[in-house]
Design a protein around this motif. Structure first.
Motif, PDB file in Angstrom:
ATOM      1  N   THR A   1       7.988   5.995  -7.724  1.00 41.31           N
ATOM      2  CA  THR A   1       9.061   6.080  -8.526  1.00 41.31           C
ATOM      3  C   THR A   1      10.533   6.242  -7.857  1.00 41.31           C
ATOM      4  O   THR A   1      11.547   6.474  -8.627  1.00 41.31           O
ATOM      5  CB  THR A   1       8.727   7.431  -9.232  1.00 41.31           C
ATOM      6  N   HIS A   2      10.576   5.863  -6.609  1.00 38.70           N
ATOM      7  CA  HIS A   2      11.847   5.968  -6.149  1.00 38.70           C
ATOM      8  C   HIS A   2      11.973   5.160  -4.695  1.00 38.70           C
ATOM      9  O   HIS A   2      11.063   5.526  -3.939  1.00 38.70           O
ATOM     10  CB  HIS A   2      12.587   7.201  -5.736  1.00 38.70           C
ATOM     11  N   HIS A   3      12.720   4.108  -4.674  1.00 38.06           N
ATOM     12  CA  HIS A   3      12.795   3.308  -3.440  1.00 38.06           C
ATOM     13  C   HIS A   3      14.218   2.521  -3.398  1.00 38.06           C
ATOM     14  O   HIS A   3      14.828   2.471  -4.256  1.00 38.06           O
ATOM     15  CB  HIS A   3      11.609   2.451  -3.270  1.00 38.06           C
ATOM     16  N   HIS A   4      14.488   2.051  -1.981  1.00 36.12           N
ATOM     17  CA  HIS A   4      15.524   1.294  -1.985  1.00 36.12           C
ATOM     18  C   HIS A   4      14.797   0.228  -0.698  1.00 36.12           C
ATOM     19  O   HIS A   4      15.025   0.425   0.295  1.00 36.12           O
ATOM     20  CB  HIS A   4      16.670   1.761  -1.275  1.00 36.12           C
ATOM     21  N   LEU A   5      14.457  -0.841  -1.334  1.00 36.86           N
ATOM     22  CA  LEU A   5      13.723  -1.731  -0.327  1.00 36.86           C
ATOM     23  C   LEU A   5      14.395  -2.450   0.530  1.00 36.86           C
ATOM     24  O   LEU A   5      14.049  -2.814   1.473  1.00 36.86           O
ATOM     25  CB  LEU A   5      12.971  -2.954  -1.387  1.00 36.86           C
TER      26      LEU A   5
ATOM     27  N   THR B   1      19.101   7.988 -11.610  1.00 32.14           N
ATOM     28  CA  THR B   1      20.021   8.289 -10.343  1.00 32.14           C
ATOM     29  C   THR B   1      19.594   9.258  -9.398  1.00 32.14           C
ATOM     30  O   THR B   1      18.669  10.016  -9.739  1.00 32.14           O
ATOM     31  CB  THR B   1      21.404   8.608 -11.103  1.00 32.14           C
ATOM     32  N   HIS B   2      20.082   9.507  -8.602  1.00 34.34           N
ATOM     33  CA  HIS B   2      19.794  10.663  -7.427  1.00 34.34           C
ATOM     34  C   HIS B   2      20.720  11.945  -7.864  1.00 34.34           C
ATOM     35  O   HIS B   2      21.679  11.482  -8.413  1.00 34.34           O
ATOM     36  CB  HIS B   2      20.519  10.317  -5.920  1.00 34.34           C
ATOM     37  N   LEU B   3      19.888  12.943  -7.918  1.00 35.82           N
ATOM     38  CA  LEU B   3      20.431  14.159  -8.404  1.00 35.82           C
ATOM     39  C   LEU B   3      19.728  15.527  -7.749  1.00 35.82           C
ATOM     40  O   LEU B   3      18.765  15.504  -7.427  1.00 35.82           O
ATOM     41  CB  LEU B   3      20.350  14.307 -10.042  1.00 35.82           C
TER      42      LEU B   3
ATOM     43  N   ALA C   1      16.062  11.263  -8.842  1.00 35.89           N
ATOM     44  CA  ALA C   1      15.214  11.158  -7.591  1.00 35.89           C
ATOM     45  C   ALA C   1      15.887  12.386  -6.906  1.00 35.89           C
ATOM     46  O   ALA C   1      16.891  12.981  -7.129  1.00 35.89           O
ATOM     47  CB  ALA C   1      16.060   9.972  -6.915  1.00 35.89           C
ATOM     48  N   HIS C   2      14.758  13.267  -6.372  1.00 36.52           N
ATOM     49  CA  HIS C   2      14.825  14.579  -5.400  1.00 36.52           C
ATOM     50  C   HIS C   2      14.744  15.653  -6.195  1.00 36.52           C
ATOM     51  O   HIS C   2      13.932  16.197  -6.142  1.00 36.52           O
ATOM     52  CB  HIS C   2      16.149  14.279  -4.580  1.00 36.52           C
ATOM     53  N   ALA C   3      15.856  15.965  -7.054  1.00 35.07           N
ATOM     54  CA  ALA C   3      15.869  17.498  -7.671  1.00 35.07           C
ATOM     55  C   ALA C   3      15.614  18.529  -6.886  1.00 35.07           C
ATOM     56  O   ALA C   3      14.555  18.894  -7.160  1.00 35.07           O
ATOM     57  CB  ALA C   3      15.028  17.067  -9.042  1.00 35.07           C
TER      58      ALA C   3
ATOM     59  N   VAL D   1       8.558   7.012  -2.329  1.00 38.58           N
ATOM     60  CA  VAL D   1       8.661   6.850  -0.629  1.00 38.58           C
ATOM     61  C   VAL D   1      10.211   6.991  -0.328  1.00 38.58           C
ATOM     62  O   VAL D   1      10.698   7.342   0.936  1.00 38.58           O
ATOM     63  CB  VAL D   1       7.941   5.686  -0.096  1.00 38.58           C
ATOM     64  N   ASP D   2      11.109   6.819  -1.121  1.00 35.30           N
ATOM     65  CA  ASP D   2      12.523   6.662  -1.182  1.00 35.30           C
ATOM     66  C   ASP D   2      12.722   5.642  -0.071  1.00 35.30           C
ATOM     67  O   ASP D   2      12.051   5.011   0.448  1.00 35.30           O
ATOM     68  CB  ASP D   2      13.129   7.932  -0.708  1.00 35.30           C
ATOM     69  N   GLY D   3      14.072   5.214   0.046  1.00 34.03           N
ATOM     70  CA  GLY D   3      14.702   3.938   0.908  1.00 34.03           C
ATOM     71  C   GLY D   3      14.093   4.160   2.309  1.00 34.03           C
ATOM     72  O   GLY D   3      13.944   4.975   3.072  1.00 34.03           O
TER      73      GLY D   3
HETATM   74 ZN   LIG Z   1      17.400   7.309  -2.891  1.00 28.89          ZN
END
Ligand SMILES: [Zn+2]
Length: 475
Positions: free
Chosen positions: A65-69, A231-233, A268-270, A319-321
């Motif tokens: 649910t969150h990545h920056h390929l 968004t990232h928050l 993302a993150h929270a 997995v995030d970026g």
């Molecule tokens: Zn990110």
């Protein structure tokens, strides 16, 4: 019409409403949709494609649910290894801005290949640097080539350094252009139908890289088309300081004023939230992408995942970026989610009268994250975060997205009294098979749909050029 039979699985983990785990089971799918699941002898014995799952455990495809390929191009960047989020971003922004459309294809293929071979079948990507001719279209084409179910973001940054934002002015875009392109990609690609392979999400990058106007207008635009927002928050204390300084509000309160709390939003993150904010997420239907590796890598903190789950907040895994992980391995992420939840438990005793209780005290039993909970987040949780009811479980009518892992290996030896738990507790394995939309994308741990060797070679060549020219031009 094409059919697929995955037969003779030692164990098939359905994650269906009854959370059934079926021994000696098979799965039969037609045109990418599951028709039957059950004991091998009761299912059809033939299909256009037959996969023998003997000696393997079969699980629903995981959801990222969150990545920056695009960040696969800058993994382990020498100038970004030992710093936290803000300087880490500043070290990377100018490099990412020089990504070319061709490099978008390579990095998307590399990231998706790593994800698919670790059991991931649906990927959300949050790309927000669109310079140098790069477009969302490049990534969608690559995802289709590889065969992964793809939620692409039209991400954005519009608040440059000269306006008080974090990114350099050369990395941000004009807001009218962002909104025009958002409209274009939604109209061109967004498919909300059952079994959809491509969806679009609007995803301004973060409170410190976009203007309030862009947040509001993105929300309005997304809602007019019925697409989701992301968004990232609450990732770091610096972000909290930023919104307190600029808007005199904590990040969640600030996003509420922007119209950004709702069941079509996930953050993302929270990590840095209080109990009131957790309740607010639950009440409004906001989802969370939990990214344990990235949070540890950047020393951001520990997300209160068990509290989210107890409050009824939808939580998925991310997995995030790739530059802040630096892996795109979803099984590894599930394992880290379990371990990090337990570390948090040891570091942060619960409030109130339980403060002095041992972590093994029965009163603290519910604080333990179990292996099956980690799998739940990785599958059904991720599906709920993305707003999908057709993925995340194996049942008739659901998408034929699943993967298998060989059980009789050195890595799992001794753990087969509970093979389901072994997939989280033991070392992350490569998938033997990954099937997405009824199509075999990974076989024997290898990608079947794209010849990856030349892609990796081109990717690495470009990555070296990108980073060496940046180091040469650094002051
Ligand atoms: Zn990110």
């Amino acid at each position: 019409m094409s059919t697929l039979l995955a037969k003779n699985a030692d164990l098939l983990v359905t994650m269906d409403d009854g959370r059934r785990e079926l021994p000696d089971a098979s799965l039969f799918a037609r045109d990418g949709i599951i028709e039957q699941i059950g004991p091998t002898e009761q299912l059809p014995q033939n299909a256009d494609v037959v996969l023998d799952m003997a000696g393997q455990i079969v699980l629903p495809g995981f959801v990222n649910t969150h990545h920056h390929l695009d960040q696969t191009l800058t993994r382990a960047l020498p100038t970004g290894q030992n710093i936290n989020l803000f300087p880490w971003l500043q070290a990377h922004y100018p490099i990412w801005a020089r990504r070319t459309p061709e490099a978008s294809r390579w990095s998307t293929l590399v990231g998706l290949a790593e994800l698919a071979s670790s059991g991931c079948t649906t990927v959300f990507d949050h790309t927000y640097v669109f310079q140098n001719g790069s477009r969302v279209d490049d990534q969608i084409a690559a995802a289709r080539e590889l065969g992964v179910r793809f939620h692409a973001s039209r991400g954005s940054m519009s608040l440059g350094e000269s306006q008080g934002g974090l990114p350099p002015d050369s990395c941000v875009e004009d807001e009218a252009q962002i909104l025009d392109d958002s409209r274009r990609v939604i109209e061109t690609y967004h498919d909300a139908s059952h079994g959809s392979m491509t969806q679009i999400v609007l995803a301004p990058c973060s409170p410190f890289s976009v203007t309030p106007e862009l947040l509001r207008e993105s929300a309005e635009l997304a809602r007019s088309y019925g697409v989701h927002l992301h968004t990232h928050l609450c990732e770091t204390f610096e972000e909290e300081r930023f919104t307190l300084t600029h808007f005199q509000q904590r990040p969640v309160a600030w996003m509420e004023t922007m119209g950004w709390l709702g069941d079509d939003v996930w953050f993302a993150h929270a990590v840095h939230v209080n109990d009131d904010e957790i309740r607010q997420f639950a009440k409004t239907g906001v989802g969370v992408a939990h990214c344990p590796c990235s949070n540890m890598r950047l020393a951001s903190g520990i997300s209160p995942v068990k509290k989210y789950l107890a409050a009824g907040v939808h939580v998925g895994l991310g997995v995030d970026g790739s530059a802040s992980n630096d892996a795109s391995n979803i099984l590894l992420e599930a394992r880290q989610a379990l371990l990090l939840a337990r570390l948090r438990m040891g570091l942060l005793p619960p409030e109130g009268p339980q403060t002095l209780l041992s972590t093994s005290d029965p009163l603290r039993r519910d604080e333990w994250m179990t292996a099956r909970e980690a799998l739940e987040i990785a599958t059904r949780g991720g599906a709920a975060v993305l707003g999908r009811s057709d993925i995340g479980a194996l049942a008739p009518g659901m998408c034929a997205d699943f993967f298998s892992i060989s059980l009789n290996t050195v890595d799992y030896a001794g753990a087969l009294n509970d093979p389901v738990a072994a997939t989280v507790f033991c070392a992350p394995q490569k998938a033997r098979y990954t099937v997405i939309n009824g199509r075999v994308v990974v076989e024997g741990g290898q990608i079947t749909t794209v010849n990856m060797a030349p892609v990796i070679e081109a990717h690495n060549r470009f990555s070296r050029e990108l980073v060496s020219s940046q180091l040469a031009s650094a002051p």
